[in-house]
Write a protein that holds these residues in place. Structure first.
Motif, PDB file in Angstrom:
ATOM      1  N   ILE A   1      20.243  16.560  -1.494  1.00  0.00           N
ATOM      2  CA  ILE A   1      20.814  16.298  -2.754  1.00  0.00           C
ATOM      3  C   ILE A   1      20.017  16.881  -3.818  1.00  0.00           C
ATOM      4  CG2 ILE A   1      21.148  14.395  -4.319  1.00  0.00           C
ATOM      5  CD1 ILE A   1      21.161  12.410  -2.145  1.00  0.00           C
TER       6      ILE A   1
ATOM      7  N   ALA B   1      22.102   5.373   4.223  1.00  0.00           N
ATOM      8  CA  ALA B   1      20.663   5.493   3.507  1.00  0.00           C
ATOM      9  C   ALA B   1      20.882   5.560   2.016  1.00  0.00           C
ATOM     10  CB  ALA B   1      20.288   7.112   3.938  1.00  0.00           C
TER      11      ALA B   1
ATOM     12  N   GLY C   1       9.147   5.642  -3.720  1.00  0.00           N
ATOM     13  CA  GLY C   1       9.394   6.653  -2.597  1.00  0.00           C
ATOM     14  C   GLY C   1      10.573   7.485  -3.106  1.00  0.00           C
TER      15      GLY C   1
ATOM     16  N   VAL D   1       7.401   2.949   6.172  1.00  0.00           N
ATOM     17  CA  VAL D   1       7.327   4.186   6.128  1.00  0.00           C
ATOM     18  C   VAL D   1       8.768   4.992   6.733  1.00  0.00           C
ATOM     19  CG1 VAL D   1       4.841   4.173   5.991  1.00  0.00           C
ATOM     20  CG2 VAL D   1       6.014   4.748   8.160  1.00  0.00           C
ATOM     21  N   ARG D   2       8.615   6.101   6.566  1.00  0.00           N
ATOM     22  CA  ARG D   2       9.755   6.921   7.317  1.00  0.00           C
ATOM     23  C   ARG D   2       9.614   7.002   8.830  1.00  0.00           C
ATOM     24  NH1 ARG D   2       9.164  11.092   2.334  1.00  0.00           N
ATOM     25  NH2 ARG D   2       9.666   9.587   0.814  1.00  0.00           N
TER      26      ARG D   2
ATOM     27  N   ALA E   1      17.926   0.402   2.040  1.00  0.00           N
ATOM     28  CA  ALA E   1      16.607   0.157   2.110  1.00  0.00           C
ATOM     29  C   ALA E   1      16.004  -1.413   1.980  1.00  0.00           C
ATOM     30  CB  ALA E   1      15.766   1.077   1.032  1.00  0.00           C
TER      31      ALA E   1
ATOM     32  N   HIS F   1      20.431   8.019  -9.376  1.00  0.00           N
ATOM     33  CA  HIS F   1      20.617   6.880  -8.499  1.00  0.00           C
ATOM     34  C   HIS F   1      21.588   6.057  -8.927  1.00  0.00           C
ATOM     35  CE1 HIS F   1      17.457   8.592  -6.095  1.00  0.00           C
ATOM     36  NE2 HIS F   1      17.665   7.520  -4.995  1.00  0.00           N
ATOM     37  N   VAL F   2      22.652   5.704  -8.327  1.00  0.00           N
ATOM     38  CA  VAL F   2      23.703   4.597  -8.715  1.00  0.00           C
ATOM     39  C   VAL F   2      23.843   3.448  -7.373  1.00  0.00           C
ATOM     40  CG1 VAL F   2      25.097   6.080 -10.251  1.00  0.00           C
ATOM     41  CG2 VAL F   2      25.579   5.872  -7.671  1.00  0.00           C
TER      42      VAL F   2
ATOM     43  N   CYS G   1       0.682  -1.177   0.009  1.00  0.00           N
ATOM     44  CA  CYS G   1       0.068  -0.143  -0.089  1.00  0.00           C
ATOM     45  C   CYS G   1       0.921   1.251  -0.071  1.00  0.00           C
ATOM     46  CB  CYS G   1      -0.906  -0.132   1.294  1.00  0.00           C
ATOM     47  SG  CYS G   1      -1.984   0.861   1.332  1.00  0.00           S
TER      48      CYS G   1
ATOM     49  N   SER H   1      16.871  12.121  -8.837  1.00  0.00           N
ATOM     50  CA  SER H   1      18.313  12.453  -9.059  1.00  0.00           C
ATOM     51  C   SER H   1      18.857  11.188  -9.447  1.00  0.00           C
ATOM     52  CB  SER H   1      19.113  12.914  -7.552  1.00  0.00           C
ATOM     53  OG  SER H   1      20.314  12.709  -7.678  1.00  0.00           O
TER      54      SER H   1
ATOM     55  N   ARG I   1       1.610   8.568  11.856  1.00  0.00           N
ATOM     56  CA  ARG I   1       0.154   8.561  11.139  1.00  0.00           C
ATOM     57  C   ARG I   1      -0.210   7.439  10.809  1.00  0.00           C
ATOM     58  NH1 ARG I   1       2.384  11.729   6.274  1.00  0.00           N
ATOM     59  NH2 ARG I   1       1.125  10.493   5.375  1.00  0.00           N
TER      60      ARG I   1
ATOM     61  N   ARG J   1       1.196   7.561  -2.302  1.00  0.00           N
ATOM     62  CA  ARG J   1       1.404   8.380  -3.600  1.00  0.00           C
ATOM     63  C   ARG J   1       1.055   7.554  -4.928  1.00  0.00           C
ATOM     64  NH1 ARG J   1       7.733   9.873  -3.219  1.00  0.00           N
ATOM     65  NH2 ARG J   1       7.164  10.648  -5.495  1.00  0.00           N
TER      66      ARG J   1
ATOM     67  N   ALA K   1      16.821  14.445   1.983  1.00  0.00           N
ATOM     68  CA  ALA K   1      17.151  13.212   0.987  1.00  0.00           C
ATOM     69  C   ALA K   1      17.489  11.968   1.604  1.00  0.00           C
ATOM     70  CB  ALA K   1      18.326  13.605  -0.067  1.00  0.00           C
ATOM     71  N   THR K   2      18.809  12.141   2.668  1.00  0.00           N
ATOM     72  CA  THR K   2      19.244  10.793   3.145  1.00  0.00           C
ATOM     73  C   THR K   2      19.598  11.381   4.733  1.00  0.00           C
ATOM     74  OG1 THR K   2      21.437  11.326   2.733  1.00  0.00           O
ATOM     75  CG2 THR K   2      20.157   9.820   1.294  1.00  0.00           C
TER      76      THR K   2
ATOM     77  N   LEU L   1      -3.674   5.860   1.426  1.00  0.00           N
ATOM     78  CA  LEU L   1      -3.124   6.078   2.804  1.00  0.00           C
ATOM     79  C   LEU L   1      -3.618   4.957   3.675  1.00  0.00           C
ATOM     80  CD1 LEU L   1      -1.659   8.759   4.092  1.00  0.00           C
ATOM     81  CD2 LEU L   1      -3.887   8.509   5.368  1.00  0.00           C
ATOM     82  N   ALA L   2      -2.729   4.366   4.408  1.00  0.00           N
ATOM     83  CA  ALA L   2      -2.988   3.389   5.475  1.00  0.00           C
ATOM     84  C   ALA L   2      -2.661   3.490   6.718  1.00  0.00           C
ATOM     85  CB  ALA L   2      -2.133   1.982   4.999  1.00  0.00           C
TER      86      ALA L   2
HETATM   87  C1  LIG Z   1      17.708  12.982  -4.650  1.00  0.00           C
HETATM   88  C2  LIG Z   1      18.265  11.471  -3.780  1.00  0.00           C
HETATM   89  C3  LIG Z   1      19.525  10.856  -4.283  1.00  0.00           C
HETATM   90  C4  LIG Z   1      19.898   9.622  -4.054  1.00  0.00           C
HETATM   91  N1  LIG Z   1      20.739   8.889  -4.534  1.00  0.00           N
HETATM   92  C5  LIG Z   1      21.111   7.593  -4.145  1.00  0.00           C
HETATM   93  C6  LIG Z   1      22.014   6.633  -4.931  1.00  0.00           C
HETATM   94  O1  LIG Z   1      22.713   7.269  -5.794  1.00  0.00           O
HETATM   95  N2  LIG Z   1      22.345   5.763  -4.739  1.00  0.00           N
HETATM   96  C7  LIG Z   1      21.481   5.090  -3.466  1.00  0.00           C
HETATM   97  O2  LIG Z   1      21.769   3.765  -3.343  1.00  0.00           O
HETATM   98  N3  LIG Z   1      20.468   5.650  -2.584  1.00  0.00           N
HETATM   99  C8  LIG Z   1      20.442   7.019  -3.043  1.00  0.00           C
HETATM  100  N4  LIG Z   1      19.616   7.690  -2.145  1.00  0.00           N
HETATM  101  C9  LIG Z   1      18.653   7.024  -1.031  1.00  0.00           C
HETATM  102  C10 LIG Z   1      17.688   6.310  -1.380  1.00  0.00           C
HETATM  103  O3  LIG Z   1      16.995   6.734  -2.583  1.00  0.00           O
HETATM  104  C11 LIG Z   1      16.687   6.327  -0.115  1.00  0.00           C
HETATM  105  O4  LIG Z   1      17.608   5.935   0.978  1.00  0.00           O
HETATM  106  C12 LIG Z   1      15.912   4.810  -0.421  1.00  0.00           C
HETATM  107  O5  LIG Z   1      15.338   4.852  -1.489  1.00  0.00           O
HETATM  108  C13 LIG Z   1      14.703   4.954   0.896  1.00  0.00           C
HETATM  109  O6  LIG Z   1      13.877   4.184   0.578  1.00  0.00           O
HETATM  110  P1  LIG Z   1      12.763   3.605   1.812  1.00  0.00           P
HETATM  111  O7  LIG Z   1      12.014   2.661   1.178  1.00  0.00           O
HETATM  112  O8  LIG Z   1      13.373   3.270   3.105  1.00  0.00           O
HETATM  113  O9  LIG Z   1      11.878   4.985   2.176  1.00  0.00           O
HETATM  114  P2  LIG Z   1      11.153   5.890   1.163  1.00  0.00           P
HETATM  115  O10 LIG Z   1      11.501   6.184  -0.118  1.00  0.00           O
HETATM  116  O11 LIG Z   1      10.871   7.272   1.678  1.00  0.00           O
HETATM  117  O12 LIG Z   1       9.482   5.247   1.408  1.00  0.00           O
HETATM  118  C14 LIG Z   1       8.701   5.248   2.131  1.00  0.00           C
HETATM  119  C15 LIG Z   1       7.497   5.443   1.457  1.00  0.00           C
HETATM  120  O13 LIG Z   1       6.260   5.245   2.485  1.00  0.00           O
HETATM  121  C16 LIG Z   1       5.088   5.857   1.910  1.00  0.00           C
HETATM  122  N5  LIG Z   1       4.042   6.262   2.995  1.00  0.00           N
HETATM  123  C17 LIG Z   1       4.321   7.033   4.068  1.00  0.00           C
HETATM  124  N6  LIG Z   1       3.166   6.778   4.845  1.00  0.00           N
HETATM  125  C18 LIG Z   1       2.324   6.066   4.257  1.00  0.00           C
HETATM  126  C19 LIG Z   1       0.940   5.735   4.739  1.00  0.00           C
HETATM  127  N7  LIG Z   1       0.377   5.858   5.560  1.00  0.00           N
HETATM  128  N8  LIG Z   1       0.261   4.791   3.718  1.00  0.00           N
HETATM  129  C20 LIG Z   1       0.764   4.545   2.513  1.00  0.00           C
HETATM  130  N9  LIG Z   1       2.223   4.665   2.030  1.00  0.00           N
HETATM  131  C21 LIG Z   1       2.868   5.696   2.934  1.00  0.00           C
HETATM  132  C22 LIG Z   1       5.717   7.169   1.248  1.00  0.00           C
HETATM  133  O14 LIG Z   1       4.922   7.880   0.463  1.00  0.00           O
HETATM  134  C23 LIG Z   1       6.861   6.544   0.509  1.00  0.00           C
HETATM  135  O15 LIG Z   1       6.808   6.238  -0.772  1.00  0.00           O
HETATM  136  C24 LIG Z   1      18.946   8.798  -2.833  1.00  0.00           C
HETATM  137  C25 LIG Z   1      18.007   9.847  -2.228  1.00  0.00           C
HETATM  138  C26 LIG Z   1      17.588  10.977  -2.712  1.00  0.00           C
HETATM  139  C27 LIG Z   1      16.336  11.594  -2.209  1.00  0.00           C
END
Ligand SMILES: Cc1cc2nc3c(=O)[nH]c(=O)nc-3n(C[C@H](O)[C@H](O)[C@H](O)COP(=O)(O)OP(=O)(O)OC[C@H]3O[C@@H](n4cnc5c(N)ncnc54)[C@H](O)[C@@H]3O)c2cc1C
Length: 449
Positions: A295, A413, A43, A265-266, A418, A62-63, A35, A60, A272, A38, A378-379, A237-238
């Motif tokens: 970033i 991060a 994410g 989620v974060r 992840a 990503h690598v 779920c 941005s 929430r 967005r 970003a991180t 939204l969950a």
């Molecule tokens: C600009 C940028 C550049 C980066 N470059 C790199 C890179 O080159 N290499 C690399 O390895 N990493 C990179 N990163 C880091 C990497 O993208 C992140 O650390 C990673 O994607 C985080 O994943 P996540 O699933 O933990 O969190 P998130 O991506 O934050 O996912 C959390 C998700 O939960 C959803 N959510 C929240 N609450 C709810 C709810 N109640 N119901 C439903 N959905 C909900 C949010 O909408 C979101 O989509 C970069 C990050 C950024 C921002």
């Protein structure tokens, strides 16, 4: 009918962590609902269509590295691993215009295979090279004892120079950890240099997706999960409440029961999804105390292909890495820990990126279009001592697990952090071993202690 008898798992959050948890749980025989609030999955690692254009580009560039074994396992499962281009030689340009490449020498065992590349780094003085050699020697000796009580700058002590601080360390470390040497724990810097660059011959190979992130983190997971009878709900939204023998979840307007839940989620979003008391128990004071860095990603389009290498690292320049995409018609420019870009409009950010690239190649034509994306949070900064406060995947609530790059995987991060957290959450719920194995130690790393 078989699907109905399988334990029902809800994964809240469709970033890389949630997608990985959903796929791993499905592989482990659970009936999964993923779920995401967005419209798209992915994410922080996702794509968007810039205003006035029709092409999807990434927030941005990503690598990843070859040492990102969990992320690569996810891509293998989804059938997208072939969509990554690998570079075993990373061209670098120093501020004085000298060029070099970071490339291993296959005749030597790790980590000696990287010594020629270190010695040949462009733009360094004899003293810089001596200090770099000393620092890498100390890192190898510290392999099994990686301190988390000081910053990398403190750990380096006198084994550095101002030139290295602003050049090599900034380019390599800050690009990966998205924070400066005086912000990050020595443990994380050592993780990157030892596990990310040195301990396996291919660990440092740089992977650059050939497709927008949306293909990897949205299209492919939806196709994989849906075709196996699992459910993906976007724009949903969950909220979740523990209930007798399971969980009651509100998914948009509907209420459903689940046997197990992964909160992917974060940390600041947890409150929430569950009630405030449980949120505090799960994430403690992390949302208030974990700091983040920004970033900036700038995309520049050109009418004619420009003469630029596929990847170029810029030491002591105003931007860090440049990627030539779409056959040279687009340059994707990335700057990490980009505090000084704060408040710039997309046009001003693009102008600044063009100025930085013209310092490298004054003949660079005027771009025909641009797009810029600045992710302020970003991180998270992997500061000394943070690990002790990052919760693991398992919680005190039966059937409830945490995922997300901020949980305690021992990784910074990154998409790999992840993905690891997703596999760990699935492990916590199923009791099965699901986290893919790391690259094996090679060369001298088989014997270091
Ligand atoms: C600009 C940028 C550049 C980066 N470059 C790199 C890179 O080159 N290499 C690399 O390895 N990493 C990179 N990163 C880091 C990497 O993208 C992140 O650390 C990673 O994607 C985080 O994943 P996540 O699933 O933990 O969190 P998130 O991506 O934050 O996912 C959390 C998700 O939960 C959803 N959510 C929240 N609450 C709810 C709810 N109640 N119901 C439903 N959905 C909900 C949010 O909408 C979101 O989509 C970069 C990050 C950024 C921002």
């Amino acid at each position: 009918m078989a699907a109905l008898s399988r334990p029902r798992c809800l994964v809240v959050g469709g970033g890389v962590a949630g997608v990985t948890a959903a796929v791993a749980l499905a592989q482990a025989g659970r009936q999964v609902t993923l779920c995401e609030q967005r419209p798209t999955l992915g994410g922080k690692a996702s794509s968007f269509v810039p205003p006035g254009r029709s092409q999807l580009v990434d927030n941005s560039q990503h690598v990843l590295l070859r040492c990102c074994t969990s992320l690569l396992a996810l891509y293998e499962t989804l059938g997208t691993a072939d969509l990554i281009d690998w570079h075993d030689s990373l061209p670098l340009l120093a501020e004085d215009g000298t060029r070099g490449a970071f490339r291993a020498w296959s005749a030597l065992p790790p980590p000696l295979n990287l010594a020629p590349a270190m010695l040949a780094l462009p733009g360094l003085s004899v003293r810089d090279r001596l200090m770099l050699g000393l620092a890498f020697g100390r890192m190898i000796l510290a392999d099994r004892h990686r301190p988390d009580d000081r910053t990398f700058a403190q750990w380096l002590g006198r084994c550095t120079t101002t030139h290295l601080d602003r050049g090599f360390w900034r380019l390599m470390l800050t690009s990966v950890l998205n924070a400066e040497a005086d912000q990050v724990s020595a443990r994380y810097a050592l993780l990157f240099f030892l596990d990310g660059l040195m301990r396996h011959r291919q660990a440092y190979h740089l992977g650059v997706p050939r497709v927008p992130l949306s293909v990897l983190h949205h299209d492919a997971p939806i196709a994989w999960l849906s075709s196996r009878g699992h459910r993906v709900c976007t724009r949903t939204l969950a909220t979740v409440r523990p209930d007798t023998g399971g969980f009651a979840a509100r998914l948009g307007e509907a209420t459903e029961r689940f046997d197990a839940v992964v909160l992917a989620v974060r940390p600041e979003q947890v409150a929430r999804v569950v009630d405030a008391e449980l949120a505090t128990e799960l994430v403690g004071d992390l949302p208030a105390t974990m700091t983040a860095e920004s970033i900036v990603g700038v995309h520049l389009w050109f009418d004619q292909p420009v003469d630029w290498p596929p990847v170029l690292g810029l030491m002591r320049h105003d931007v860090d890495w440049v990627f030539a995409l779409d056959g040279g018609r687009r340059l994707s420019v990335v700057t990490s820990a980009a505090r000084s870009w704060q408040g710039l409009s997309p046009a001003a950010a693009a102008q600044r990126a063009v100025a930085a690239l013209r310092a490298v190649d004054p003949r660079l034509p005027e771009p025909s279009a641009h797009a810029a994306c600045r992710e302020a949070q970003a991180t998270f900064v992997p500061a000394p001592g943070l690990d002790a406060r990052r919760p693991g995947a398992a919680t005190t609530v039966p059937g409830l697990a945490l995922a997300g790059v901020w949980t305690n995987t021992g990784w910074p991060a990154t998409m790999e952090g992840a993905a690891r957290s997703g596999y760990r959450a699935a492990e916590a719920l199923t009791g099965q071993e699901l986290v893919p194995t790391d690259l094996p130690r090679q060369g001298l790393f088989r014997v270091t202690c």
